[in-house]
Design a protein around this motif. Structure first.
Motif, short mmCIF file in Angstrom:
data_model
loop_
_atom_site.label_atom_id
_atom_site.label_comp_id
_atom_site.label_asym_id
_atom_site.label_seq_id
_atom_site.Cartn_x
_atom_site.Cartn_y
_atom_site.Cartn_z
N ASP A 219 15.83 2.74 -30.83
CA ASP A 219 17.20 2.79 -31.34
C ASP A 219 18.08 3.68 -30.47
O ASP A 219 19.28 3.48 -30.38
CB ASP A 219 17.20 3.31 -32.77
CG ASP A 219 16.44 2.40 -33.71
OD1 ASP A 219 17.01 1.39 -34.13
OD2 ASP A 219 15.27 2.71 -34.01
N PHE A 220 17.46 4.70 -29.84
CA PHE A 220 18.16 5.57 -28.91
C PHE A 220 17.28 5.76 -27.68
O PHE A 220 16.05 5.86 -27.79
CB PHE A 220 18.45 6.94 -29.53
CG PHE A 220 19.42 6.91 -30.67
CD1 PHE A 220 20.79 6.90 -30.46
CD2 PHE A 220 18.95 6.90 -31.98
CE1 PHE A 220 21.68 6.87 -31.52
CE2 PHE A 220 19.83 6.88 -33.06
CZ PHE A 220 21.20 6.86 -32.83
N ASN A 221 17.91 5.82 -26.51
CA ASN A 221 17.21 6.04 -25.25
C ASN A 221 17.86 7.23 -24.53
O ASN A 221 19.03 7.16 -24.16
CB ASN A 221 17.26 4.80 -24.37
CG ASN A 221 16.44 3.66 -24.94
OD1 ASN A 221 15.25 3.54 -24.68
ND2 ASN A 221 17.09 2.80 -25.73
N VAL A 222 17.10 8.29 -24.37
CA VAL A 222 17.62 9.54 -23.81
C VAL A 222 17.07 9.73 -22.40
O VAL A 222 15.86 9.82 -22.20
CB VAL A 222 17.20 10.74 -24.69
CG1 VAL A 222 17.76 12.04 -24.11
CG2 VAL A 222 17.67 10.54 -26.13
N LEU A 223 17.98 9.76 -21.42
CA LEU A 223 17.59 10.00 -20.03
C LEU A 223 17.70 11.49 -19.73
O LEU A 223 18.76 12.09 -19.94
CB LEU A 223 18.49 9.22 -19.06
CG LEU A 223 18.60 7.71 -19.22
CD1 LEU A 223 19.46 7.14 -18.10
CD2 LEU A 223 17.23 7.07 -19.21
N VAL A 224 16.62 12.08 -19.24
CA VAL A 224 16.62 13.50 -18.88
C VAL A 224 16.71 13.63 -17.37
O VAL A 224 15.79 13.24 -16.64
CB VAL A 224 15.36 14.21 -19.40
CG1 VAL A 224 15.39 15.69 -19.04
CG2 VAL A 224 15.22 14.03 -20.91
N SER A 225 17.83 14.16 -16.88
CA SER A 225 18.05 14.37 -15.45
C SER A 225 18.32 15.85 -15.23
O SER A 225 19.19 16.42 -15.90
CB SER A 225 19.23 13.55 -14.95
OG SER A 225 19.61 13.93 -13.64
N SER A 226 17.60 16.48 -14.33
CA SER A 226 17.80 17.92 -14.14
C SER A 226 19.19 18.24 -13.59
O SER A 226 19.70 19.34 -13.82
CB SER A 226 16.72 18.49 -13.22
OG SER A 226 16.83 17.96 -11.91
N LEU A 264 20.85 13.72 -20.70
CA LEU A 264 20.76 15.18 -20.81
C LEU A 264 20.61 15.74 -19.40
O LEU A 264 19.80 15.24 -18.62
CB LEU A 264 19.56 15.59 -21.65
CG LEU A 264 19.38 14.96 -23.03
CD1 LEU A 264 18.17 15.57 -23.73
CD2 LEU A 264 20.63 15.10 -23.86
N SER A 265 21.36 16.77 -19.08
CA SER A 265 21.28 17.37 -17.74
C SER A 265 21.40 18.89 -17.83
O SER A 265 21.72 19.45 -18.88
CB SER A 265 22.36 16.80 -16.82
OG SER A 265 23.66 17.05 -17.34
N GLY A 266 21.12 19.55 -16.71
CA GLY A 266 21.16 21.02 -16.67
C GLY A 266 21.69 21.53 -15.35
O GLY A 266 22.69 21.03 -14.84
N ASP A 267 21.06 22.57 -14.81
CA ASP A 267 21.27 23.05 -13.43
C ASP A 267 22.48 23.95 -13.23
O ASP A 267 22.41 24.90 -12.46
CB ASP A 267 21.35 21.86 -12.47
CG ASP A 267 21.65 22.26 -11.04
OD1 ASP A 267 20.85 23.03 -10.47
OD2 ASP A 267 22.66 21.80 -10.48
N ARG A 268 23.59 23.71 -13.92
CA ARG A 268 24.88 24.24 -13.51
C ARG A 268 25.20 25.64 -14.00
O ARG A 268 26.21 26.22 -13.61
CB ARG A 268 25.99 23.27 -13.96
CG ARG A 268 25.95 21.91 -13.28
CD ARG A 268 26.17 22.01 -11.79
NE ARG A 268 27.14 23.02 -11.42
CZ ARG A 268 28.45 22.92 -11.63
NH1 ARG A 268 28.96 21.84 -12.19
NH2 ARG A 268 29.26 23.90 -11.27
#
Length: 349
Positions: A219-226, A264-268
């Motif tokens: 039902d939901f697809n979550v892409l995790v990219s750093s 979802l992302s991070g790094d910054r």
């Protein structure tokens, strides 16, 4: 304890909702909202120095997440010495708040450059195979897991509930990422490559991702990219340095007809929401950046992001997403110490 308080608690239990914190002019707004019903809760964050105090672990635990997702830079190592890398992972694993989280919550995630081993590192890092094994040890990955023999730490996890399912697709933006182009004309660190030049994911991982989206029944697809995918003008690491691969990803998401895709992302060392419309996709694509956990860009003033929704958060925080399968809704929040609400976004898919 007063009879009135007991009665209120019974009402919350009956409704199946978490109790709402009292707020006033003297009390910061917290994440608790009695109008939000969650079938599944995901918490995530990035940029965590193992030798600095993380004041957020107790707050993360209070949200009772079904899964914690590391978004990268889970430790700061920057080393090709595997003994030193292992010692830093051990240091992180020994932190009491994190130990409690692991005891109560499923932990998954990816890496970024500082736990990979080289600042802004990519395909040419000479210890990436050895570093991968140390990362998998830190994540508690079994010795017979396919990630032990494949190149790169990418994988997917599907969580099924009586109400619906969520697929978390964890990407590796380090192992295959080719060279960046330095910006020699402005104060920015990098500029986009020539269109078609280079890659973030590499051909094998991109094919794998395509299959994951086309085959998904979640039902939901979550892409995790750093690293961020949508924000592309700040001059640091971003998928925007490989504009053809951003276009390729957008087309893949639309063509696959996968439901409820988000990033979802991070790094910054800042947190923000980015949002864009994609032709053929019946809902907007959101890139939720949450960074950092132990340190943040407190001197942040401004930077261009044509996709930004709301304000940039430059204090320490983590991300929380609550999913409702019946309404096809996500409630996304940036939360600080004491569960202070720093930003939020609702989206119906």
């Amino acid at each position: 304890m007063s009879h009135k308080y007991i009665a209120l608690c019974l009402i919350f239990i009956t409704l199946g909702c978490k109790p709402q914190s009292h707020t006033s002019k003297d009390t910061p707004t917290t994440y608790l909202d009695s109008t939000v019903t969650a079938d599944f809760t995901l918490a995530f964050g990035s940029c965590n120095k193992q030798d600095e105090t993380n004041f957020l672990w107790d707050d993360i635990l209070k949200t009772q997440p079904d899964v914690w997702v590391w978004g990268g830079d889970n430790i700061y190592a920057d080393t090709d010495n595997m003994q030193r890398l292992r010692a830093m992972y051990d240091q992180q694993n020994a932190i009491e708040g994190y130990k409690k989280l692991k005891e109560n919550t499923t932990v998954i995630g990816t890496w970024d450059d500082h736990d990979y081993g080289l600042n802004d590192g990519g395909v040419d890092f000479h210890k990436k195979k050895e570093s991968q094994q140390e990362f998998l040890d830190f994540m508690g990955v079994e010795k017979n897991d396919p990630r032990r023999t494949q190149e790169g730490v990418y994988t997917s996890h599907t969580y099924k509930t009586p109400q619906g399912s969520i697929k978390v697709i964890v990407l590796d933006t380090r192992y295959f990422r080719t060279a960046l182009t330095p910006d020699t004309k402005t104060k920015k660190r990098t500029k986009p490559n020539a269109y078609g030049d280079g890659t973030v994911l590499g051909e094998r991982q991109l094919t794998w991702l395509s299959n994951e989206l086309y085959d998904s029944t979640a039902d939901f697809n979550v892409l995790v990219s750093s690293i961020q995918i949508l924000s592309n003008e700040h001059g640091f690491e971003t998928w925007g340095n490989f504009p053809h691969e951003v276009d390729q990803l957008k087309k893949l998401i639309a063509d696959s007809k996968a439901k409820g895709v988000m990033i979802l992302s991070g790094d910054r060392h800042i947190s923000e929401f980015s949002k864009t419309e994609i032709e053929g996709l019946p809902y907007p694509l959101i890139d939720f950046t949450s960074s950092g956990l132990t340190h943040s860009y407190t001197r942040f003033k401004n930077e261009s992001n044509p996709f930004r929704v709301g304000k940039v958060v430059s204090t320490k925080s983590f991300g929380l997403i609550r999913f409702n399968f019946k309404t096809k809704e996500t409630h996304m929040q940036m939360l600080g110490d004491g569960l202070k609400l720093l930003g939020e976004l609702h989206q119906v898919y």
